[in-house]
Design a protein around this motif. Structure first.
Motif, mmCIF file in Angstrom:
data_model
loop_
_atom_site.group_PDB
_atom_site.id
_atom_site.type_symbol
_atom_site.label_atom_id
_atom_site.label_comp_id
_atom_site.label_asym_id
_atom_site.label_seq_id
_atom_site.Cartn_x
_atom_site.Cartn_y
_atom_site.Cartn_z
ATOM 1 N N ASP A 268 5.659 -4.349 9.280
ATOM 2 C CA ASP A 268 5.174 -4.779 7.970
ATOM 3 C C ASP A 268 6.300 -4.813 6.940
ATOM 4 N N ALA A 269 7.180 -3.806 6.990
ATOM 5 C CA ALA A 269 8.307 -3.758 6.055
ATOM 6 C C ALA A 269 9.235 -4.944 6.279
ATOM 7 N N MET A 270 9.516 -5.281 7.537
ATOM 8 C CA MET A 270 10.387 -6.417 7.826
ATOM 9 C C MET A 270 9.723 -7.733 7.420
ATOM 10 N N ALA A 271 8.398 -7.802 7.563
ATOM 11 C CA ALA A 271 7.674 -9.007 7.156
ATOM 12 C C ALA A 271 7.787 -9.230 5.657
ATOM 13 N N ARG A 272 7.824 -8.132 4.907
ATOM 14 C CA ARG A 272 7.993 -8.270 3.464
ATOM 15 C C ARG A 272 9.354 -8.871 3.131
ATOM 16 N N PHE A 273 10.372 -8.497 3.898
ATOM 17 C CA PHE A 273 11.684 -9.098 3.670
ATOM 18 C C PHE A 273 11.663 -10.589 4.002
ATOM 19 N N ARG A 274 10.903 -10.932 5.054
ATOM 20 C CA ARG A 274 10.823 -12.345 5.433
ATOM 21 C C ARG A 274 9.881 -13.125 4.520
ATOM 22 N N LYS A 275 8.994 -12.387 3.822
ATOM 23 C CA LYS A 275 7.995 -12.979 2.934
ATOM 24 C C LYS A 275 7.126 -13.988 3.683
ATOM 25 N N LEU A 276 6.722 -13.582 4.871
ATOM 26 C CA LEU A 276 5.877 -14.446 5.690
ATOM 27 C C LEU A 276 4.471 -13.878 5.765
ATOM 28 N N GLU A 277 3.471 -14.727 5.649
ATOM 29 C CA GLU A 277 2.085 -14.317 5.844
ATOM 30 C C GLU A 277 1.691 -14.674 7.264
ATOM 31 N N THR A 278 2.280 -13.989 8.195
ATOM 32 C CA THR A 278 1.989 -14.196 9.607
ATOM 33 C C THR A 278 1.786 -12.837 10.248
ATOM 34 N N GLY A 279 1.471 -12.863 11.533
ATOM 35 C CA GLY A 279 1.333 -11.613 12.256
ATOM 36 C C GLY A 279 -0.104 -11.175 12.391
ATOM 37 N N MET A 280 -0.279 -9.903 12.752
ATOM 38 C CA MET A 280 -1.602 -9.352 13.024
ATOM 39 C C MET A 280 -2.139 -8.608 11.812
ATOM 40 N N LEU A 281 -3.387 -8.885 11.461
ATOM 41 C CA LEU A 281 -4.100 -8.168 10.407
ATOM 42 C C LEU A 281 -5.270 -7.447 11.053
ATOM 43 N N SER A 282 -5.319 -6.141 10.918
ATOM 44 C CA SER A 282 -6.406 -5.346 11.487
ATOM 45 C C SER A 282 -7.307 -4.860 10.360
ATOM 46 N N VAL A 283 -8.563 -5.282 10.406
ATOM 47 C CA VAL A 283 -9.539 -4.941 9.368
ATOM 48 C C VAL A 283 -10.644 -4.100 9.987
ATOM 49 N N GLY A 284 -10.878 -2.926 9.423
ATOM 50 C CA GLY A 284 -11.970 -2.072 9.872
ATOM 51 C C GLY A 284 -13.146 -2.184 8.921
ATOM 52 N N LEU A 285 -14.337 -2.048 9.442
ATOM 53 C CA LEU A 285 -15.511 -2.136 8.591
ATOM 54 C C LEU A 285 -16.641 -1.292 9.135
ATOM 55 N N VAL A 286 -17.467 -0.797 8.222
ATOM 56 C CA VAL A 286 -18.695 -0.129 8.635
ATOM 57 C C VAL A 286 -19.639 -1.186 9.191
ATOM 58 N N SER A 287 -20.574 -0.761 10.028
ATOM 59 C CA SER A 287 -21.421 -1.729 10.729
ATOM 60 C C SER A 287 -22.205 -2.615 9.777
ATOM 61 N N THR A 288 -22.573 -2.098 8.607
ATOM 62 C CA THR A 288 -23.333 -2.892 7.643
ATOM 63 C C THR A 288 -22.536 -4.100 7.154
ATOM 64 N N MET B 9 -10.500 5.788 11.865
ATOM 65 C CA MET B 9 -9.624 4.644 12.143
ATOM 66 C C MET B 9 -8.567 4.493 11.058
ATOM 67 N N LEU B 10 -8.997 4.649 9.815
ATOM 68 C CA LEU B 10 -8.085 4.522 8.681
ATOM 69 C C LEU B 10 -7.023 5.617 8.732
ATOM 70 N N ALA B 11 -7.451 6.849 9.008
ATOM 71 C CA ALA B 11 -6.526 7.982 9.045
ATOM 72 C C ALA B 11 -5.518 7.848 10.176
ATOM 73 N N ASP B 12 -5.944 7.279 11.305
ATOM 74 C CA ASP B 12 -5.066 7.143 12.471
ATOM 75 C C ASP B 12 -4.168 5.913 12.390
ATOM 76 N N GLY B 13 -4.310 5.121 11.326
ATOM 77 C CA GLY B 13 -3.495 3.916 11.196
ATOM 78 C C GLY B 13 -3.909 2.793 12.118
ATOM 79 N N GLU B 14 -5.160 2.837 12.619
ATOM 80 C CA GLU B 14 -5.634 1.793 13.524
ATOM 81 C C GLU B 14 -6.002 0.516 12.772
ATOM 82 N N VAL B 15 -6.257 0.627 11.468
ATOM 83 C CA VAL B 15 -6.603 -0.548 10.670
ATOM 84 C C VAL B 15 -5.728 -0.582 9.426
ATOM 85 N N ASP B 16 -5.413 -1.805 8.961
ATOM 86 C CA ASP B 16 -4.632 -1.968 7.735
ATOM 87 C C ASP B 16 -5.503 -1.742 6.504
ATOM 88 N N LEU B 17 -6.697 -2.322 6.546
ATOM 89 C CA LEU B 17 -7.640 -2.259 5.435
ATOM 90 C C LEU B 17 -9.008 -1.910 5.981
#
Length: 316
Positions: A83-103, A138-146
């Motif tokens: 993620d840090a290197m992506a910021r240097f590249r300023k690219l909106e690419t790669g993997m985004l992991s989103v966690g959510l409650v079932s609702t 999941m959030l605490a373990d770093g399994e999801v970004d948001l």
């Protein structure tokens, strides 16, 4: 340990998450033999078995449980570096992991589909927690970004931003006697059986607090960990329930479930987009955070409008 690869770690954590080599293969877009080979090579490198295999049943060994903690840490650190290197590249690419409650699964996929149109270079992975506790882990373990959730966690340093109202309502099957009461009191609900979410659920915590505030005792006859199963039980006439309005669109449109306009309801919470303060968001995650803060409220307001009549009360 010197020969362990990040690929092996990813495969191992996926098998540990699913407790299934087949489901892990599907999630990783690999063949089951390829997954098995990666795990065997990892076990050979650390000279310990990580899984017990009895037929199709897979469980972690004690060593596997310990190793999983370190594997998650290593993968989270690698993700931070990427993620840090992506910021240097300023690219909106790669993997985004989103966690959510079932609702939230009733609306987040549609928002993500719209997001992907605007950001085609981003690959999105959704992880659904069965309840709030699973998502916080999941959030605490770093399994999801948001994480998309109602009540933000207080047990860790997070940034939580509200983006939309989240109404909760009481529901009944068509023709239920409570519907003839017009606007029944909270105390009146105590006369009817309630089918509710499990105690670890945010929806359940909100319902319990609602009854406590009105000094009423709910008549709980059944607890279930699934919104879908609860809706089926209500439609079958087994009792009333308290659910997020966002889970009910299809049933309300079909007339299979009706709202009970209990006094001081709907109970309004907020939806929040949450991330760890200690983690630097990737450009893709930052883009989705901005997108949901801009688009989420409008989308959900349009979703709620046909069913919301008048203001509600309750904790925000």
């Amino acid at each position: 340990m010197k020969t362990v690869t990040f690929r092996q770690l990813r495969v191992f954590t996926e098998v540990a998450r699913n407790l299934s080599f087949v489901r892990a293969a599907e999630a990783l877009h690999l063949t089951p033999p390829a997954v098995t080979m990666q795990v065997k090579e990892l076990e050979s490198a650390i000279e310990l078995p990580l899984f017990d295999r009895q037929g199709r049943k897979v469980t972690l060994t004690t060593a596997g449980e310990y190793f999983l903690v370190y594997a998650k840490r290593l993968l989270a650190t690698l993700k931070d570096a990427d993620d840090a290197m992506a910021r240097f590249r300023k690219l909106e690419t790669g993997m985004l992991s989103v966690g959510l409650v079932s609702t939230a699964k009733y609306f987040v996929p549609r928002l993500l589909a719209k997001f992907r149109i605007e950001h085609p270079g981003v690959d999105v992975r959704l992880q659904v927690g069965n309840n709030r506790e699973e998502l916080v882990a999941m959030l605490a373990d770093g399994e999801v970004d948001l994480a998309i959730m109602g009540r933000p966690p207080r047990e860790m340093a997070c940034r939580a931003e509200a983006f939309a109202a989240h109404p909760h309502v009481f529901v009944a099957p068509p023709g239920h006697p409570v519907l003839r009461s017009g606007q029944p009191s909270v105390e009146m609900l105590s006369n009817y059986p309630l089918i509710v979410r499990e105690p670890a659920s945010g929806t359940r915590a909100l319902m319990d607090r609602f009854f406590q505030q009105h000094r009423a005792e709910p008549r709980i006859v059944m607890e279930m960990p699934s919104n879908e199963t609860i809706k089926q039980a209500v439609m079958a006439g087994m009792g009333l329930s308290f659910l997020s309005l966002h889970t009910l669109g299809l049933e309300l449109r079909a007339g299979e479930i009706e709202l009970v306009h209990v006094e001081n309801s709907p109970v309004i919470r907020t939806w929040n987009v949450v991330h760890l303060q200690s983690r630097l968001l990737s450009p893709a995650a930052e883009a989705f955070r901005y997108f949901i803060l801009e688009e989420g409220e409008t989308y959900l307001a349009e979703h709620d409008r046909p069913w919301m009549g008048g203001g509600g009360a309750g904790p925000g």
